[in-house]
Design a protein around this motif. Sequence first.
Motif, PDB file in Angstrom:
ATOM      1  N   LYS A 504     -59.029  16.313 103.314  1.00  0.00           N
ATOM      2  CA  LYS A 504     -58.120  17.337 102.796  1.00  0.00           C
ATOM      3  C   LYS A 504     -58.203  18.624 103.623  1.00  0.00           C
ATOM      4  CE  LYS A 504     -57.996  15.818  97.960  1.00  0.00           C
ATOM      5  NZ  LYS A 504     -58.211  16.231  96.559  1.00  0.00           N
ATOM      6  N   ARG A 505     -59.412  19.024 104.017  1.00  0.00           N
ATOM      7  CA  ARG A 505     -59.545  20.230 104.833  1.00  0.00           C
ATOM      8  C   ARG A 505     -58.882  20.049 106.192  1.00  0.00           C
ATOM      9  NH1 ARG A 505     -62.549  24.408 103.442  1.00  0.00           N
ATOM     10  NH2 ARG A 505     -62.954  24.974 105.616  1.00  0.00           N
ATOM     11  N   THR A 506     -58.902  18.838 106.703  1.00  0.00           N
ATOM     12  CA  THR A 506     -58.202  18.564 107.962  1.00  0.00           C
ATOM     13  C   THR A 506     -56.707  18.777 107.794  1.00  0.00           C
ATOM     14  OG1 THR A 506     -59.879  16.976 108.673  1.00  0.00           O
ATOM     15  CG2 THR A 506     -57.684  16.761 109.638  1.00  0.00           C
ATOM     16  N   ALA A 507     -56.146  18.260 106.684  1.00  0.00           N
ATOM     17  CA  ALA A 507     -54.722  18.456 106.421  1.00  0.00           C
ATOM     18  C   ALA A 507     -54.395  19.933 106.242  1.00  0.00           C
ATOM     19  CB  ALA A 507     -54.314  17.662 105.179  1.00  0.00           C
ATOM     20  N   LEU A 508     -55.264  20.675 105.557  1.00  0.00           N
ATOM     21  CA  LEU A 508     -55.061  22.109 105.371  1.00  0.00           C
ATOM     22  C   LEU A 508     -55.038  22.838 106.708  1.00  0.00           C
ATOM     23  CD1 LEU A 508     -57.368  22.846 102.307  1.00  0.00           C
ATOM     24  CD2 LEU A 508     -54.965  23.467 102.447  1.00  0.00           C
ATOM     25  N   ALA A 509     -55.986  22.518 107.571  1.00  0.00           N
ATOM     26  CA  ALA A 509     -56.063  23.194 108.868  1.00  0.00           C
ATOM     27  C   ALA A 509     -54.822  22.911 109.699  1.00  0.00           C
ATOM     28  CB  ALA A 509     -57.318  22.736 109.613  1.00  0.00           C
ATOM     29  N   LEU A 510     -54.424  21.658 109.752  1.00  0.00           N
ATOM     30  CA  LEU A 510     -53.252  21.298 110.550  1.00  0.00           C
ATOM     31  C   LEU A 510     -51.998  21.945 109.977  1.00  0.00           C
ATOM     32  CD1 LEU A 510     -52.150  19.689 112.928  1.00  0.00           C
ATOM     33  CD2 LEU A 510     -51.831  17.752 111.373  1.00  0.00           C
ATOM     34  N   HIS A 511     -51.861  21.907 108.672  1.00  0.00           N
ATOM     35  CA  HIS A 511     -50.688  22.509 108.036  1.00  0.00           C
ATOM     36  C   HIS A 511     -50.625  24.002 108.334  1.00  0.00           C
ATOM     37  CE1 HIS A 511     -48.216  24.204 104.786  1.00  0.00           C
ATOM     38  NE2 HIS A 511     -47.604  23.021 104.767  1.00  0.00           N
ATOM     39  N   HIS A 512     -51.767  24.689 108.261  1.00  0.00           N
ATOM     40  CA  HIS A 512     -51.773  26.123 108.515  1.00  0.00           C
ATOM     41  C   HIS A 512     -51.435  26.422 109.971  1.00  0.00           C
ATOM     42  CE1 HIS A 512     -52.806  30.257 107.522  1.00  0.00           C
ATOM     43  NE2 HIS A 512     -53.463  30.331 108.660  1.00  0.00           N
ATOM     44  N   LEU A 513     -51.953  25.628 110.878  1.00  0.00           N
ATOM     45  CA  LEU A 513     -51.646  25.827 112.291  1.00  0.00           C
ATOM     46  C   LEU A 513     -50.157  25.667 112.552  1.00  0.00           C
ATOM     47  CD1 LEU A 513     -52.564  26.211 115.230  1.00  0.00           C
ATOM     48  CD2 LEU A 513     -52.910  23.731 115.350  1.00  0.00           C
ATOM     49  N   VAL A 514     -49.563  24.621 111.993  1.00  0.00           N
ATOM     50  CA  VAL A 514     -48.133  24.369 112.218  1.00  0.00           C
ATOM     51  C   VAL A 514     -47.288  25.473 111.583  1.00  0.00           C
ATOM     52  CG1 VAL A 514     -46.231  22.800 111.683  1.00  0.00           C
ATOM     53  CG2 VAL A 514     -48.424  21.880 112.450  1.00  0.00           C
ATOM     54  N   VAL A 535     -46.274  13.747 100.475  1.00  0.00           N
ATOM     55  CA  VAL A 535     -46.771  14.732  99.511  1.00  0.00           C
ATOM     56  C   VAL A 535     -46.692  16.125 100.105  1.00  0.00           C
ATOM     57  CG1 VAL A 535     -48.332  13.095  98.377  1.00  0.00           C
ATOM     58  CG2 VAL A 535     -49.166  14.472 100.289  1.00  0.00           C
ATOM     59  N   GLU A 536     -46.574  17.113  99.232  1.00  0.00           N
ATOM     60  CA  GLU A 536     -46.703  18.498  99.642  1.00  0.00           C
ATOM     61  C   GLU A 536     -48.185  18.841  99.741  1.00  0.00           C
ATOM     62  OE1 GLU A 536     -44.271  20.432 100.601  1.00  0.00           O
ATOM     63  OE2 GLU A 536     -42.802  18.847 100.170  1.00  0.00           O
ATOM     64  N   LEU A 537     -48.486  19.928 100.422  1.00  0.00           N
ATOM     65  CA  LEU A 537     -49.890  20.273 100.648  1.00  0.00           C
ATOM     66  C   LEU A 537     -50.614  20.524  99.328  1.00  0.00           C
ATOM     67  CD1 LEU A 537     -52.065  20.850 102.762  1.00  0.00           C
ATOM     68  CD2 LEU A 537     -51.395  23.255 102.662  1.00  0.00           C
ATOM     69  N   GLY A 538     -49.956  21.222  98.402  1.00  0.00           N
ATOM     70  CA  GLY A 538     -50.600  21.499  97.122  1.00  0.00           C
ATOM     71  C   GLY A 538     -50.922  20.231  96.360  1.00  0.00           C
ATOM     72  N   GLU A 539     -50.028  19.246  96.438  1.00  0.00           N
ATOM     73  CA  GLU A 539     -50.268  17.983  95.752  1.00  0.00           C
ATOM     74  C   GLU A 539     -51.455  17.249  96.354  1.00  0.00           C
ATOM     75  OE1 GLU A 539     -47.828  13.854  94.640  1.00  0.00           O
ATOM     76  OE2 GLU A 539     -46.855  15.470  95.778  1.00  0.00           O
ATOM     77  N   LEU A 540     -51.558  17.272  97.684  1.00  0.00           N
ATOM     78  CA  LEU A 540     -52.688  16.617  98.331  1.00  0.00           C
ATOM     79  C   LEU A 540     -53.991  17.348  97.999  1.00  0.00           C
ATOM     80  CD1 LEU A 540     -53.916  14.578 100.336  1.00  0.00           C
ATOM     81  CD2 LEU A 540     -53.451  16.245 102.157  1.00  0.00           C
ATOM     82  N   THR A 541     -53.956  18.671  97.987  1.00  0.00           N
ATOM     83  CA  THR A 541     -55.171  19.444  97.721  1.00  0.00           C
ATOM     84  C   THR A 541     -55.742  19.122  96.351  1.00  0.00           C
ATOM     85  OG1 THR A 541     -54.339  21.228  99.132  1.00  0.00           O
ATOM     86  CG2 THR A 541     -56.127  21.769  97.630  1.00  0.00           C
ATOM     87  N   GLY A 542     -54.885  19.004  95.354  1.00  0.00           N
ATOM     88  CA  GLY A 542     -55.350  18.724  94.002  1.00  0.00           C
ATOM     89  C   GLY A 542     -55.443  17.252  93.666  1.00  0.00           C
ATOM     90  N   LEU A 543     -55.181  16.384  94.631  1.00  0.00           N
ATOM     91  CA  LEU A 543     -55.182  14.942  94.362  1.00  0.00           C
ATOM     92  C   LEU A 543     -56.577  14.453  94.003  1.00  0.00           C
ATOM     93  CD1 LEU A 543     -53.449  12.323  94.463  1.00  0.00           C
ATOM     94  CD2 LEU A 543     -54.212  12.058  96.837  1.00  0.00           C
ATOM     95  N   GLU A 544     -56.687  13.715  92.903  1.00  0.00           N
ATOM     96  CA  GLU A 544     -57.966  13.155  92.481  1.00  0.00           C
ATOM     97  C   GLU A 544     -58.098  11.729  92.987  1.00  0.00           C
ATOM     98  OE1 GLU A 544     -58.799  13.504  88.342  1.00  0.00           O
ATOM     99  OE2 GLU A 544     -57.859  15.482  88.164  1.00  0.00           O
ATOM    100  N   GLY A 545     -59.316  11.377  93.368  1.00  0.00           N
ATOM    101  CA  GLY A 545     -59.563  10.017  93.812  1.00  0.00           C
ATOM    102  C   GLY A 545     -59.442   9.035  92.649  1.00  0.00           C
ATOM    103  N   ALA A 546     -58.842   7.906  92.893  1.00  0.00           N
ATOM    104  CA  ALA A 546     -58.651   6.897  91.846  1.00  0.00           C
ATOM    105  C   ALA A 546     -59.102   5.542  92.362  1.00  0.00           C
ATOM    106  CB  ALA A 546     -57.181   6.846  91.412  1.00  0.00           C
ATOM    107  N   TRP A 547     -59.679   4.760  91.463  1.00  0.00           N
ATOM    108  CA  TRP A 547     -60.101   3.408  91.832  1.00  0.00           C
ATOM    109  C   TRP A 547     -58.858   2.537  91.967  1.00  0.00           C
ATOM    110  CZ3 TRP A 547     -63.519   0.453  93.936  1.00  0.00           C
ATOM    111  CH2 TRP A 547     -63.478  -0.922  93.739  1.00  0.00           C
ATOM    112  N   GLU A 548     -58.508   2.254  93.221  1.00  0.00           N
ATOM    113  CA  GLU A 548     -57.320   1.442  93.494  1.00  0.00           C
ATOM    114  C   GLU A 548     -57.568   0.675  94.780  1.00  0.00           C
ATOM    115  OE1 GLU A 548     -52.628   2.332  93.262  1.00  0.00           O
ATOM    116  OE2 GLU A 548     -53.668   3.372  94.888  1.00  0.00           O
ATOM    117  N   GLN A 549     -57.426  -0.614  94.720  1.00  0.00           N
ATOM    118  CA  GLN A 549     -57.654  -1.445  95.894  1.00  0.00           C
ATOM    119  C   GLN A 549     -56.418  -1.442  96.784  1.00  0.00           C
ATOM    120  OE1 GLN A 549     -58.775  -5.129  93.823  1.00  0.00           O
ATOM    121  NE2 GLN A 549     -60.824  -4.923  94.701  1.00  0.00           N
TER     122      GLN A 549
END
Length: 668
Positions: A504-514, A535-549
């Motif tokens: 997520k921090r990688t996505a934040l950094a890239l998004h801010h740079l762009v 997804v929008e950045l806010g949605e990714l930032t708050g995304l919770e991990g879910a058990w999904e194969q």
Amino acid sequence: MAADGVGGNDDATPAGHGPVGPRSGRYTYGRFYDGPDPLAPPFDVREAMDALGRDVMEGTSPRQAMRELMRRGLRDQQGLDDLQRRLHEQRRRLQRENRIDGTLQEVRELLNQALEAERNSLQAEDSDDARFREMSLDALPDSPAGAVRELENYDWRNAEARQAYQQIQDLLGREALDQRFQGMKEAMENATQEDVDGVREMLSDLNELLDAHGRGEDTQEQFSEFMEKHGQFFPENPGNVEELVDLLAQRAAAAQRMMNSLSPEQRAELESLMQSAFGDPRLAEQLARLDSQLQAMRPGEDWDGQGRFRGDNPMGMGEATRAMEQLAQLDALSEQLSQSYPGARMEDIDLEALEASLGRQARVDAQRLAELERELESQGVFERGPDGSLTLSPKALRQLGQSALRDVVGSMSTRRGERETQRSGAAGEASGATRPWEFGDTERWDVSRTLLNAEMRHASGDERALDVTDVEIVETEQRTRAAVALCVDTSWSMVADGRWVPMKRTALALHHLVSTRFRGDALQIITFGRHAKTVELGELTGLEGAWEQGTNLHHALLLAGRHLRRHSDAAPVVLVVTDGEPTAHLEQDGHAVFDYPPSPETLRATLNEVDAIARLKAALTVFMLGEDPRLEEFVDMVARRSGGRVVAPDLDGLGAAVVSDYLHSRRR
């Protein structure tokens, strides 16, 4: 504090202002009254934002993240947990070092002193009366309370014995009063009969006042007369009957909790001894009546609680009652600091009580935390969504992105010896025109135009300071745009192996740079687990991990291809962050099929989409996390078919690797 300048006429300027004139040579100092303390350290909102963002990215709700920030504090700031721990330590120390049967112990010692002195005198007498008195003393009950009652009418032969017995009665009276009226133990030392009569009269008047108040009568005039007559007993100076009842009930409840903390035998002893207070049972009757009225008026006080004291330091009844009040205060403060009840706010914390319990610095820490909370709220860290839930605001996301990019740039500079501004490339050839600076612009200043703007703005004065509105930058030719698809793996293994927040921090950094440096570029963030979605950045930032194969890279590349085709005039860039080989693909009907190990159909569908990306002449880079041999084999195949690259960074270097590759792809 603020320096107050003193001018040539020796008149001091108001507090908070500087010297009057250049020839001023003397200064005076006074309290600063005008606005916030200028010497207070600034709020480290950036550090607080990083902490909030980290918790939210780990799956914590924004509200809980704020609560956790208050609990932990900051690097140089104690949190609520630290203050609460100190309260608990003080509570344990109070109970560990003291015991509350000190009055009983002192009564026993005085009684033994009286009996020993009396027996010594009787032994010196050769009379039947002396032998009879010795027999009566030998027949006294074993309990101190029973012995004291039996001796109420005893005619002491020894003056020292008589004085010791009198001290027992005085001690019991003083302790009983000190339980309910602060400072009475010292005030009633060496009390005369007149003093005792005055206390008994005060108690009688107090009970009559409370009786009238309990019946609903208007007692303001009666209260005023009572305070005028007996105000010396109430240094707290209550303003009305209700305040008086609050004050007395709190003390009386603490006294009852103290009695509850004794063993049944000790409690019975003390209750019996109280009948001998000042040698007048009427005092105990008035106190019992007072306690009964207070309990009826304030049933919400804690009348049933108790505490366990197991130390060696004996406390008298009044001192033990104050210890019970202190325990109650510590418990109340602990609850306030826990912030665990509905509607809890930092303003709920009783700062005066906190300072009294833990010292000045504890109050300062709690104040700073409350101010930090208000500052974060005033800056709009959170915003409420349509469903009422709290999410990080765009402003907060920008700050998090800035922080993430700063970390990435630091990592890149240490690895390559380059700064972000150097890696991002030149702005292009100058076109000869200038324009006002806007946020995010990195082109060089036109110095002559900037200074001319400043001179024109300040033409009527002597000020030469630059303002941001003065700045003009050199226009450059349009740079090549890029269409960037960042595909991030959101399968459960990313959570389980600690890769969730770095992703997520990688996505934040890239998004801010762009968004700040290459605003013409089109960035699309795509998540993929069993399915993929944009997804929008806010949605990714708050995304919770879910058990999904499922790791459906096929679906992610489909969405990436659509994004690139929508921006066909831009240089295509695809960045994939994953820790596992593809184990799912999308059927034509939109159904995701999962197989492990990956089925031939999944591998075929994924590689077909890799080929489609290659036909768009996209720069494809796969960032491989972990050391899975099957994943290594697959990404090598992807690189050969697409002409792309494979990067295997560690988690700390993921953001730097992705940003560096993006910049490299733009230059290509």
